[in-house]
Write a protein that holds these residues in place. Sequence first.
Motif, short mmCIF file in Angstrom:
data_model
loop_
_atom_site.label_atom_id
_atom_site.label_comp_id
_atom_site.label_asym_id
_atom_site.label_seq_id
_atom_site.Cartn_x
_atom_site.Cartn_y
_atom_site.Cartn_z
N TYR A 47 7.17 18.83 -7.01
CA TYR A 47 5.95 18.08 -6.67
C TYR A 47 6.32 16.72 -6.08
O TYR A 47 5.74 16.30 -5.07
N MET A 48 7.30 16.04 -6.68
CA MET A 48 7.69 14.74 -6.17
C MET A 48 8.28 14.84 -4.77
O MET A 48 8.06 13.97 -3.92
N ARG A 49 9.04 15.90 -4.52
CA ARG A 49 9.59 16.09 -3.17
C ARG A 49 8.45 16.28 -2.17
O ARG A 49 8.51 15.78 -1.04
N LEU A 74 4.34 10.42 1.81
CA LEU A 74 4.92 9.10 2.02
C LEU A 74 5.62 8.98 3.37
O LEU A 74 5.37 8.02 4.12
N ILE A 75 6.51 9.91 3.67
CA ILE A 75 7.28 9.80 4.92
C ILE A 75 6.36 9.85 6.14
O ILE A 75 6.48 9.00 7.04
N PRO A 76 5.41 10.80 6.23
CA PRO A 76 4.48 10.77 7.37
C PRO A 76 3.68 9.47 7.45
O PRO A 76 3.42 8.96 8.55
N ALA A 112 0.80 6.48 -7.75
CA ALA A 112 -0.60 6.91 -7.83
C ALA A 112 -0.70 8.43 -7.93
O ALA A 112 -1.45 8.97 -8.76
N LEU A 113 0.04 9.14 -7.10
CA LEU A 113 -0.03 10.60 -7.13
C LEU A 113 0.66 11.18 -8.36
O LEU A 113 0.24 12.22 -8.88
N ALA A 114 1.70 10.51 -8.83
CA ALA A 114 2.35 10.96 -10.06
C ALA A 114 1.39 10.85 -11.24
O ALA A 114 1.30 11.76 -12.08
N MET A 115 0.64 9.74 -11.31
CA MET A 115 -0.33 9.57 -12.38
C MET A 115 -1.48 10.56 -12.24
O MET A 115 -1.97 11.12 -13.23
N HIS A 116 -1.93 10.81 -11.02
CA HIS A 116 -3.00 11.78 -10.79
C HIS A 116 -2.57 13.16 -11.30
O HIS A 116 -3.34 13.86 -11.97
N LEU A 139 0.83 -1.20 0.00
CA LEU A 139 0.00 0.00 0.00
C LEU A 139 0.87 1.26 0.00
O LEU A 139 0.61 2.21 -0.74
N LEU A 140 1.92 1.27 0.81
CA LEU A 140 2.81 2.42 0.86
C LEU A 140 3.51 2.63 -0.48
O LEU A 140 3.72 3.77 -0.91
N ALA A 141 3.87 1.54 -1.14
CA ALA A 141 4.57 1.64 -2.42
C ALA A 141 3.71 2.23 -3.51
O ALA A 141 4.22 2.74 -4.51
N ALA A 142 2.40 2.20 -3.33
CA ALA A 142 1.48 2.72 -4.35
C ALA A 142 1.34 4.24 -4.29
O ALA A 142 0.83 4.86 -5.24
N ILE A 143 1.79 4.86 -3.21
CA ILE A 143 1.56 6.29 -3.01
C ILE A 143 2.21 7.13 -4.12
O ILE A 143 1.56 7.98 -4.74
N ILE A 144 3.48 6.91 -4.36
CA ILE A 144 4.19 7.76 -5.32
C ILE A 144 3.67 7.57 -6.75
O ILE A 144 3.32 8.56 -7.42
#
Length: 203
Positions: free
Chosen positions: A184-186, A193-195, A167-171, A160-165
């Motif tokens: 944006y990626m930072r 992701l870190i929180p 997913a948001l990049a595609m959004h 689930l955590l691996a999907a965050i980046i």
Amino acid sequence: MHITPTAGGVRPRATGDREGEILEGVLDVLEDVGYDKLTFDLVAAQVKASKATLYRRWPTKVDLVLGAIALVKLCPGDNDVPPDTGTLRGDMHALACTDGELTSRIPDLMAAVISALHRDAELTRRFKESFVAPRQKMIGDILHHAQQRGEIAASANLELLAAIIPALAMHHTFVRGQGPSEAYMRGVIDDVLIPACQATTTT
């Protein structure tokens, strides 16, 4: 272009540097028009090669497109191995924030093919195997290393955590019409992701 003799005479075949040039041209056409509208005619015109040359090396559209997508590297540098900076934040920044090909090109390519994935089973299968799975594994390896260092709880859902980046990049790509910027990626890494990873160690 390297010339390879065949039974019917001498026919041009794309090899070596010329093959790379053609595949780079395929990527340009793919990003411009998307998978559905990409044709051998468009690619031939873009790269100044005959359709016969393309068909001999890449018999189908799926072969041609996935051959081009395979050029896109997994991470910055010469080796497609996970960064190892000693921290999750450092590793993720090294992966997602230091190379424009990884921030803008990958989401753009995803956007170019995604409309065709639900209609073309062969494209879907091979795209997942050659493009999606290696990148998922790269992020998963980084998170696993962070988990071993104690930055993520042992019970955390790494998938689930691996999907965050991604997913948001595609959004971002769909909403803005272009790949995400380094800034944006930072923000995705530092503010989302870190929180989220830190929260797993306190619950």
